[in-house]
Design an enzyme around this catalytic site. Structure first.
Site: not given
Lengths: 389, 259
Positions: A125-128, A131, A159, A343, A370
């Site tokens: 789905l996401t592109e450069p 998202g 992924t 920590q 997501e």
């Protein structure tokens, strides 16, 4: 509420917890260090049916539900997030859209091998350039030509898209334009692209801050041709499809985040009982006790939030807001707990060989992937009736 | 092939295990009950043999009501059905009387092959396989790291100090396995769901034709005369390296008879 102590859920949780402890924990640090995809662990996850958890038995799945998947993700992420995200993406983003929207032929072709983990699925789905900003940031196109889709464009941060066992990638693409309310808007559809299709190029792995033993790639499509029947579901339904996919996916990412947060609690509790400073175990100091209590509170609250969202999802009730809340709360919990656990571990927390070092590196992406935390807030506000942008 | 796997519920080795002060038997309520680890290898081997040769895998356990958890785990791994030998009269049975009661149950169930782990993590007598074989008049093939069945012939590799022995016998037989034999599967969700629907038959001693006077604490040949809690862990010894750290460490190990 969901009966999480119910026999089969409790036994599944125990089975996955044991698997994570015995099979994943001893070796995952080395894979992480080498940024290597753990094929043998993934094969064993497949053998115990994790990739088929929410998939019906007729397609070779376990006939369970999405909550069962969430429990498995939580228990895996309690030990390691790379294997958890591999499972999450393969099932939630790879297999589920085919199960939900695919034709009988598509389901029969892909699901049996996706359900066993023999093959991994991915979702592009996401592109450069963007998202969540769909279609504004979307450039990938698919046009019909002689009974074939011709795909051009690129996808980012995908992924499971470049492993040796990646079988199919669902690619969201602009397949035309439509008139809506006097405006011309892009029509988005999802097209299934088998791995190895000419014109589909998988770039080398990204160098990532965390999730180092998972496979994340940039994909490019150059006149990549697939048969017309590879369209997933209806033409022009791509936007609605991935909105539903992402709502579910948020619950899964919340579960994964809770696992990481719980892993921080487990490790901190153990270490604080062993580590001596100024003559006493450090768990005797209030500064440490309060940190551990806060970590527990965050984990507990986040777990309830994702259980609630999952319960609504399984009951068929609207759960968009609850999923966004769960994802927001749980990713915050993971990030805060990772910081506190590191920590508590002091210098050792900064070493890669300790799990908390991995937790710290793996936590940040949970506030981004997501849908970012900002997007979750936007979704929550919209669900409350405030006007959209 | 009709395979019966004997499994035992034992207290989790990761938790504190205790004996009861009243009758000096294991305090089964004090710790979580888990499947004896070696018995999981036995279940796995039984499932693999069934997958290769066909047949049926029955789980047999002797223990209190709580042992149903252990039965369900074995069923979730893929066994077909289970028999639970459970009776208050069995409480406190030693290895000899346990083997008697189990042998009676096995005669009732019927078998071509009996498989069990080579020892349990609680009592650790490691004698049950031999005793069962004797009582059943079947060949005993113990400490197997590999099992092969061909028709009615069975061949195992029995681990030894020097390597292994190849031992052959004819079915029906009793086999005990060691952890080198396989890698037990983790129950899948489908297996967990299916386990709930699989038949579990509960047998009392009368059902298994077990003579009440031959089992239980009173009939035990061995007796726990006395026990005491393990001493608390002593503080460690810190060897400071002042140029002679190696020698000091060696002296320490020698004093403990490690070297």
């Amino acid at each position: 509420m969901l009966d999480v102590e119910h026999d089969e859920y409790a036994e599944l949780r125990e089975s996955v917890a044991r698997f994570a402890r015995e099979v994943v924990a001893p070796v995952i640090g080395d894979y992480y260090e080498r940024c290597e995809f753990p094929y043998d662990i993934v094969a064993k996850m497949g053998a115990m049916g994790l990739f088929g958890l929410p998939i019906p038995e007729e397609y070779g799945g376990m006939g369970g539900d999405y909550f069962a998947l969430c429990l498995a993700l939580e228990e895996l992420a309690r030990v390691d997030s790379s294997v958890a995200i591999t499972l999450e993406a393969a099932v939630s983003l790879g297999a589920m859209p085919i199960l939900r929207f695919g034709t009988a032929e598509q389901k029969a072709r892909w699901l049996p091998r996706l359900a066993t983990g023999e093959m991994l699925g991915a979702f592009g789905l996401t592109e450069p350039g963007g998202g969540t900003d769909v279609p504004g940031g979307m450039r990938t196109t698919a046009t019909l030509d002689g009974g074939e889709w011709v795909i051009n464009g690129s996808k980012a941060f995908i992924t499971n898209s470049g492993t040796d066992i990646t079988g199919v990638v669902g690619v969201a693409a602009i397949t035309g334009h439509r008139e809506r309310g006097g405006r011309t808007v892009p029509e988005i559809s999802t097209i299934l692209v088998p791995a190895g299709t000419p014109g589909f190029t998988v770039s080398k792995k990204y160098s990532k801050v965390g999730w180092s033993a998972s496979d994340t790639r940039e994909l490019s499509f150059s006149d990549c041709r697939v048969p017309e029947e590879n369209l997933l579901g209806e033409r022009g339904r791509g936007y609605a499809q991935f909105l539903q996919t992402l709502d579910e996916g948020r619950v899964a990412i919340a579960a994964l985040s809770v696992g990481l947060a719980q892993g921080c609690v487990d490790e901190s509790l153990r270490y604080a009982g062993e580590r001596v400073a100024f003559g006493r175990e450090i768990n005797r100091y209030q500064a440490i006790q309060f940190k551990i209590a806060d970590m527990e509170v965050r984990t507990h609250t986040a777990r309830l939030a994702y259980h609630h969202a999952a319960e609504r999802m399984l009951a068929g009730l609207p759960f968009k807001k609850e999923a966004a809340i769960a994802k927001l709360v749980a990713s915050n919990a993971a990030m805060d707990n990772a910081r506190d656990a590191t920590q508590i571990f002091g210098g050792y927390g900064f070493m890669n060989e300790y799990p908390v070092g991995r937790f710290y590196r793996d936590a940040k992406i949970l506030e981004i992937g997501e849908g970012t935390s900002e997007v979750q807030r936007m979704l929550i506000a919209r669900e409350m009736g405030v006007p959209g942008a | 092939m009709n395979i019966v796997v004997c499994v035992k519920q034992v207290p989790d080795t990761a938790t504190e295990r205790k004996l009861r002060s009243d009758d000096k038997t294991l305090d089964r309520d004090a710790a979580d009950g888990v499947v004896n680890e070696l018995d999981e290898y036995a279940v796995e081997e039984a499932l693999r043999l069934k997958e290769a040769h066909g047949g049926e895998v029955t789980v047999l356990t002797m223990g209190p009501a709580k042992a149903t958890d252990t039965i369900r785990k074995a069923l979730a791994m893929g066994a077909d059905k289970a028999v639970h030998l459970s009776d208050d009269a069995l409480h406190g049975s030693d290895a000899l009387s346990t083997s008697y009661a189990m042998a009676q149950a096995l005669k009732k169930i019927g078998f071509d092959l009996v498989i069990l782990g080579s020892e349990s993590t609680d009592a650790r007598t490691g004698v049950l396989a031999a005793m069962l074989a004797e009582r059943l008049g079947a060949p005993q093939l113990t400490l197997a790291r590999k099992v092969e069945v061909d028709g009615s012939a069975i061949v195992i590799e029995r681990i030894t100090d020097y390597g292994y022995d190849k031992v052959e016998a004819t079915l029906p037989a009793v086999v005990s396995v060691v952890e080198k034999i396989n890698e037990p599967r983790y129950p899948s969700f489908k297996g967990i769901m299916a386990a709930k629907k699989k038949p579990v038959e509960t047998l009392g001693i009368a059902d298994a034709s077990v003579d009440a006077s031959a089992v239980g604490l009173a009939a035990a040949y061995s007796e726990v005369a006395e026990f005491s809690a393990a001493p608390p862990r002593a503080a460690g010894t810190v060897v400071k390296d002042e140029g002679d750290g190696g020698a000091k460490a060696a002296d320490f190990l020698a004093s403990k008879k490690f070297i």
